[in-house]
Design a protein around this motif. Structure first.
Motif, PDB file in Angstrom:
ATOM      1  N   TYR A  73      92.881 -24.935 -32.274  1.00  0.00           N
ATOM      2  CA  TYR A  73      92.879 -24.564 -30.863  1.00  0.00           C
ATOM      3  C   TYR A  73      91.848 -25.334 -30.037  1.00  0.00           C
ATOM      4  O   TYR A  73      91.812 -25.231 -28.813  1.00  0.00           O
ATOM      5  N   THR A  81      95.942 -15.547 -38.927  1.00  0.00           N
ATOM      6  CA  THR A  81      97.064 -16.475 -38.786  1.00  0.00           C
ATOM      7  C   THR A  81      98.354 -15.717 -39.075  1.00  0.00           C
ATOM      8  O   THR A  81      98.335 -14.619 -39.664  1.00  0.00           O
ATOM      9  N   LYS A  99      96.949 -21.675 -26.744  1.00  0.00           N
ATOM     10  CA  LYS A  99      95.912 -22.693 -26.950  1.00  0.00           C
ATOM     11  C   LYS A  99      94.824 -22.686 -25.870  1.00  0.00           C
ATOM     12  O   LYS A  99      93.766 -23.272 -26.062  1.00  0.00           O
ATOM     13  N   GLU A 157     111.472 -20.206 -36.620  1.00  0.00           N
ATOM     14  CA  GLU A 157     110.686 -21.446 -36.621  1.00  0.00           C
ATOM     15  C   GLU A 157     111.253 -22.438 -37.632  1.00  0.00           C
ATOM     16  O   GLU A 157     111.353 -23.643 -37.358  1.00  0.00           O
ATOM     17  N   LEU A 213     105.208 -22.610 -33.967  1.00  0.00           N
ATOM     18  CA  LEU A 213     104.530 -21.496 -34.617  1.00  0.00           C
ATOM     19  C   LEU A 213     104.295 -21.822 -36.087  1.00  0.00           C
ATOM     20  O   LEU A 213     105.078 -21.463 -36.965  1.00  0.00           O
ATOM     21  N   GLN A 214     103.210 -22.523 -36.351  1.00  0.00           N
ATOM     22  CA  GLN A 214     102.865 -22.905 -37.714  1.00  0.00           C
ATOM     23  C   GLN A 214     102.170 -21.733 -38.413  1.00  0.00           C
ATOM     24  O   GLN A 214     101.137 -21.252 -37.937  1.00  0.00           O
ATOM     25  N   ILE A 250     100.984 -13.534 -29.842  1.00  0.00           N
ATOM     26  CA  ILE A 250     100.826 -14.906 -30.302  1.00  0.00           C
ATOM     27  C   ILE A 250      99.765 -15.550 -29.409  1.00  0.00           C
ATOM     28  O   ILE A 250      99.907 -15.586 -28.184  1.00  0.00           O
ATOM     29  N   THR A 261      98.638 -20.900 -36.566  1.00  0.00           N
ATOM     30  CA  THR A 261      98.904 -20.133 -35.346  1.00  0.00           C
ATOM     31  C   THR A 261      98.248 -18.769 -35.483  1.00  0.00           C
ATOM     32  O   THR A 261      98.528 -18.023 -36.420  1.00  0.00           O
ATOM     33  N   MET A 272     103.390 -21.235 -24.864  1.00  0.00           N
ATOM     34  CA  MET A 272     102.505 -22.085 -25.660  1.00  0.00           C
ATOM     35  C   MET A 272     102.279 -23.431 -24.983  1.00  0.00           C
ATOM     36  O   MET A 272     101.177 -23.983 -25.026  1.00  0.00           O
TER      37      MET A 272
END
Length: 292
Positions: A286, A234, A258, A201, A209-210, A255, A214, A153
C-alpha cells in the motif's frame, strides 16, 4: 402521519428520544423484520417502548403496504427499521407510496452500518461505493460487485461489502408451486464472502484482489454491543480463520483501498490477526509510511 423510525444497531435503548416519543403516541407500530436483524428479541422492545409491535415481513412491506398505511392520514402509524430508515430501498418505496396517497411522512434517522463501519478505524471519507454480496448458487454467480470494488480500488478508496441474508425465502420449487413454505434463515459468513471474492478474482484474473497482499477488515454486530467483533488481515488470513473468530451475524467486510493513511493502519492494527503482517503489507503493498 406515517413515521419510519430507525432503531440503531444494538438493542432497545438505541432508539432516539424523538423516535421513542413517536412510538409511544402511535396507534399501530410495525417492526420490519427482514432487511436486517436486531440483537434483541421483539419482547424486549415491547417492554421498553410500552407498545405492542406488529411484525412486518417482506410480503407485508412489499405487497401489503396499504394495510400498514391504513388510517395514517388521520393518526400516527409507525414502522420501525433496524439501523437507519434509508438503509434499504424497500423503505424508500413505502415512503413514496405514502406520499402518493397524500399521507404526511416523518423520518427519524439513527446509526447504521454505513457510519458504524468507522469503528474499524478507517475514515468514512475514504470509502467509495458500498457493495452487496449475494449468496452464489451452482448456476448463479453474479460478479458485478467486482467491478464496483475495482472502481473503488482504482481511486484508492475503501469498499464496504454488505453480506447477504436470507430470511423468509422460498425454494425455487416451493415458489413455482405457490407453496408458502420458507427456508431456514441464512446469513453469509466472512469465510464464505472471501471465498466468493477469491473465486471471481480467479475468473477475472485482473489482479485487483490479491489474497496475500490485499488488506480487509471483517465486522460483526458493530454498534457498541458486547458482541461486537472486528478482525483485520489479508484476504488469505481472513479465509484461514475458523468461522467463530468473526462472531455472530450480521457480518460486513471492508476491502481496504490504497489511499490508506498511516493513522488508519495504526488504529486498525489493534484488530489484526497478525500485527506484523498487517504493517508489512500496509508498507509494501500500500506504500504507507509507518513509524517504527
Amino acid at each position: 402521519m406515517f413515521n419510519i423510525i430507525g432503531l440503531g444497531l444494538c438493542d432497545e435503548k438505541d432508539i432516539t428520544v424523538r423516535g421513542l416519543e413517536i412510538v409511544k403516541g402511535s396507534s399501530r407500530v410495525y417492526l420490519e423484520a427482514y432487511t436486517s436483524i436486531l440483537m434483541v428479541q421483539k419482547e424486549r422492545l415491547e417492554a421498553f417502548y410500552g407498545k405492542e409491535l406488529i411484525l412486518a415481513d417482506r410480503d407485508m412491506v412489499e405487497t401489503e403496504s396499504d394495510e400498514i398505511l391504513r388510517d395514517a392520514d388521520k393518526e400516527d402509524i409507525s414502522l420501525l427499521v433496524v439501523g437507519d430508515p434509508f438503509g434499504a430501498t424497500t423503505h424508500t418505496d413505502i415512503i413514496l407510496r405514502a406520499r402518493s396517497l397524500k399521507i404526511p411522512t416523518c423520518v427519524v434517522h439513527n446509526a447504521s452500518i454505513m457510519n458504524a463501519v468507522s469503528a474499524c478505524g478507517l475514515q468514512l471519507y475514504n470509502f467509495g461505493q458500498t457493495v452487496s454480496l449475494v449468496f452464489f448458487t451452482e448456476t448463479w454467480k453474479p460478479d458485478s460487485f467486482y467491478d464496483r470494488i475495482k472502481e473503488n480500488m482504482d481511486l484508492g478508496m475503501h469498499t464496504l461489502l454488505l453480506l447477504d441474508i436470507k430470511v423468509k425465502e422460498q425454494s425455487e420449487e416451493n415458489l413455482a408451486r405457490g407453496r408458502k413454505i420458507y427456508e431456514p434463515p441464512r446469513y453469509m459468513s466472512i469465510p464464505q464472502a472471501v471465498s466468493q471474492i477469491a473465486e471471481i478474482e480467479e475468473i477475472r484474473s485482473a489482479g485487483v484482489l490479491q489474497p496475500e497482499s490485499t488488506l480487509a477488515i471483517a465486522l460483526s454486530r458493530v454498534g457498541g454491543s458486547e458482541h461486537q467483533r472486528i478482525v483485520g488481515g489479508t484476504l488469505a488470513e481472513l479465509l484461514a480463520q475458523p468461522p467463530e473468530v468473526f462472531g455472530e451475524p450480521l457480518h460486513s467486510l471492508v476491502i481496504v483501498g490504497k489511499r490508506l493513511h498511516h493513522l488508519e493502519v495504526e488504529y486498525a492494527e489493534e484488530f489484526a490477526v497478525n500485527k506484523e503482517t498487517w504493517r508489512s503489507v500496509a508498507q509494501k503493498a500500500y506504500g504507507c509510511a509507518l513509524d517504527g
